[in-house]
Design a protein around this motif. Structure first.
Motif, PDB file in Angstrom:
ATOM      1  N   ARG A  53       9.593   9.772  -1.949  1.00 13.69           N
ATOM      2  CA  ARG A  53       8.156   9.530  -1.949  1.00 13.69           C
ATOM      3  C   ARG A  53       7.323  10.794  -2.114  1.00 13.69           C
ATOM      4  N   ASP A  58       0.490   7.968  -2.609  1.00 12.25           N
ATOM      5  CA  ASP A  58       0.479   7.017  -1.505  1.00 12.25           C
ATOM      6  C   ASP A  58      -0.918   6.887  -0.910  1.00 12.25           C
ATOM      7  N   ASN A  67       3.305   3.855  -2.115  1.00 15.69           N
ATOM      8  CA  ASN A  67       3.136   2.784  -1.136  1.00 15.69           C
ATOM      9  C   ASN A  67       1.719   2.734  -0.575  1.00 15.69           C
ATOM     10  N   ASN A  87      -2.161  11.926  -3.045  1.00 18.21           N
ATOM     11  CA  ASN A  87      -2.141  11.013  -1.915  1.00 18.21           C
ATOM     12  C   ASN A  87      -3.528  10.871  -1.307  1.00 18.21           C
TER      13      ASN A  87
END
Length: 665
Positions: free
Chosen positions: A269, A405, A550, A388
């Motif tokens: 990730r 993310d 995610n 992010n």
């Protein structure tokens, strides 16, 4: 039906008489066939042989068992002596004639029976004067051995099947009027393979290395069929490609600043931790060559080639000094891009911290790096982060779009959240980009073939350039190429912020070369350089598209969420639409709206007792939906199979079984 018996005597007439006495019928009723008329000379005699055909019904009628039963015991003993008998003792056949009937003998498998020099295959009459010979058939099977060299010449397989001998002996049998011979068999394993023979075979085929002496000894002693490896080469020891080594142990152990779920693999990730300007990030370590091996024939087996690491510096990074240390020139988070041939690209993604709410007063936030918002995102606002995104507060009637993310600690209401936006764009654009890449390679090859043709004039290319030829080939043979390029151009122009300058230059060249046929495109070297750059971008795009972007939110109400991988809702989801390439988890209630996931959906409760319908779809056929409670009016779909719930169900685990049917538990 009839029986056939064989009779031997000095003459045919005597043989018929013996048959008459044996069968208790008159000679006139006997049907026979002469097999041998016999011969009686001065020094050599040969018996006459006939085959007599006897109907079973006649024998039964004339045996008269009733008469025998009424005889006294002494009479029975007398009658018993009137019948001939045959028996086996110590491997020899003996017989005794009866007054009125001869004994009958039948051979068995495993021997050859001869009576008076004639081989017997079926039942025959035997008498005391007959010469009965017996030959037992013994069997010997030789040991088999084979050596097989593996295809890579790194092993030799020995297979031994031990031989054996079968010795037969005649079984002793008591006297009987009709006797079928039986033999006993003794099987003895006999292996004739010695260790010396195996070594000689290895020498014949040229095996020199890695001989397993203990295995050879074990194989030669085995009493059962055996396969074993008796020679092994020495495998090459792989080396190590060049790697990038972080300077600080603290950096190697540090994780990213915010956690979505404990089960997420951080290596998939996130890239490296954040750094400050002037900080040494790490340095390339030279490749370590492997050690060559040897095959069983003593030939060298080279170890796999190793690749040195190539480091490409991007925004915010430089290589410094003789040791080529990678140094950050600005603060931010490191982004690593993997390229072919053990090449890593490094750049710094800047980080922006917003200490207040995002509202009309502050304006929208658009930042190409990581974004940290310490307040709320209020109505009508837009937040776009290239990296992010972490929002400590809530999001209300807003639009949030990230390249990485997203973590939102507060509730999300009436908003649109898109996570891994660049991945989603590449999902749609990459097929067109790859098709364009392949078509251009084919076009270059077509031009090369034309150049090799004697009738083709290179002077025309020298005068007019490649444009007329490219235009001709594009319009005639590669008609679909402009369509793919227009698709790519549309994506690049609509989402400029997610494409770097390298990508913009490639799109510009594609348009000039194959849409406008610009005169600046003058030689094949330019097109081959374009292909190389496109290959690098395809590799990087495929690598980035595998990263799992995610979304983690506190709750969702009347919102739309799109994730390049997983979505996790810490509390409830009401009237919202969720689309995820990976999985969806809702820890409390899912009421209304639609949920689509690639792999699985896990929810505590779907729908409501008041009839708030919901649609849940898992696109992969091997996926599933799991829920503690499912209320009526809920529709669940796995791949193309759908079930609508009419009644309340608990402990639901819906999947497709091996028979292709949708099962509830």
């Amino acid at each position: 039906m009839s029986d056939v018996i064989t009779i031997r005597a000095k003459t045919i007439e005597e043989a018929v008489s013996k048959a008459s006495e044996h069968l208790k019928i008159s000679p006139q009723k006997i049907q026979f066939e002469v097999i041998d008329e016999g011969y009686r000379g001065l020094f050599r005699k040969r018996p006459a042989i006939i085959q007599v055909f006897v109907r079973k019904s006649v024998r039964k009628e004339e045996e008269s068992p009733t008469t025998v039963d009424i005889l006294s015991a002494p009479s029975k003993a007398k009658i018993q002596s009137e019948y001939g008998t045959v028996w086996v003792k110590d491997g020899k056949i003996f017989c005794k004639n009866g007054s009125y009937q001869y004994a009958m003998l039948t051979p068995c498998d495993g021997l050859t029976l001869t009576v008076n020099g004639q081989a017997v295959t079926g039942t025959t009459i035997v008498a005391e004067e007959d010469v009965i010979d017996l030959e037992l058939h013994n069997h010997l099977r030789e040991t088999k051995i084979s050596l097989t060299v593996s295809e890579d010449q790194m092993q030799v397989l020995l297979e031994i099947v031990p031989g054996y001998s079968i010795t037969r002996s005649l079984k002793d049998m008591p006297p009987s009027r009709e006797l079928t011979l039986e033999v006993m068999e003794t099987r003895t394993v006999k292996t004739s393979i010695t260790e010396e023979m195996v070594y000689q075979e290895l020498e014949k085929i040229g095996v020199k290395m890695g001989i397993e002496h203990d295995e050879i000894k074990r194989a030669c002693r085995s009493r059962e069929p055996i396969k074993c490896v008796i020679a092994k080469g020495y495998d090459p020891i792989p080396g190590r490609d060049g790697v990038f080594e972080l300077v600080s142990q603290k950096r190697r152990e540090e994780k990213e600043q915010f956690i979505i779920t404990d089960t997420v693999d951080w290596k998939e990730r996130f890239s490296l931790p954040s750094v400050q300007a002037g900080e040494v990030i790490g340095y390339p370590v030279a490749a370590k060559p492997g050690v060559n091996g040897w095959n069983v024939f003593g030939h060298e087996v080279p170890a796999p080639e190793v690749k040195e690491l190539t480091v490409l510096t991007g925004t915010g990074t430089i290589l410094h000094g003789e040791n080529r240390k990678l140094v950050a020139t600005e603060a931010g988070r490191i982004k690593i891009t993997q390229h072919p041939n053990n090449t890593l690209g490094f750049s710094i993604i800047p980080q922006y911290v917003h200490n207040d709410n995002v509202n009309i007063r502050t304006g929208n936030i658009r930042f190409h790096g990581d974004v940290f918002i310490l307040g709320n995102v209020e109505d009508g606002m837009i937040v776009e982060a290239g990296g992010n995104l972490h929002i400590l507060g809530r999001v209300s009637n807003a639009t949030v779009r990230t390249g990485g993310d997203s973590v939102i600690n507060g509730a999300v209401t009436g908003s649109t959240i898109i996570c891994g936006y660049s991945n989603l764009v590449w999902d749609n654009m990459l097929p067109h980009f790859k098709s364009t890449y392949e078509l251009i390679i084919q076009l270059i090859n077509a031009i090369r073939q034309l150049e090799s043709n004697k009738s083709f004039s290179r002077q025309d290319i020298a005068k007019m350039g490649l444009q007329p030829l490219i235009k001709l080939l594009t319009e005639v043979k590669f008609k679909e190429l402009p369509s793919h390029i227009r698709k790519i151009s549309g994506f690049a122009k609509n989402d400029k912020e997610i494409f770097d300058s390298e990508m913009q230059l490639i799109v510009d060249f594609l348009e000039k070369a194959f849409l406008y046929f610009h005169p600046l495109v003058s030689d094949l070297g330019q097109m081959e350089s374009l292909v190389a750059r496109m290959e690098s971008i395809i590799f990087a795009a495929e690598f980035d598209s595998n990263k799992k972007m995610n979304i983690n939110v506190q709750s969702l109400t009347n919102s739309k969420v799109i994730s390049a991988w997983d979505v996790e809702v810490e509390r409830f989801c009401y009237g919202s639409n969720i689309q995820a390439k990976g999985t969806v988890r809702v820890k409390e209630q899912l009421r209304g709206g639609q949920v689509e996931a690639g792999h699985f959906v896990k929810v505590k409760e779907i729908g409501s007792i008041s009839g708030s319908s919901a649609v849940v779809w898992v696109t992969n056929s091997d996926g599933y939906v799991q829920a503690d409670q499912v209320w009526p009016d809920t529709m669940i779909r796995i791949a193309q199979l759908t079930k609508k719930f009419i009644h309340e169900e608990s402990s639901v685990f819906m999947r497709i079984n091996d028979q292709g049917s949708l099962v509830l538990r």
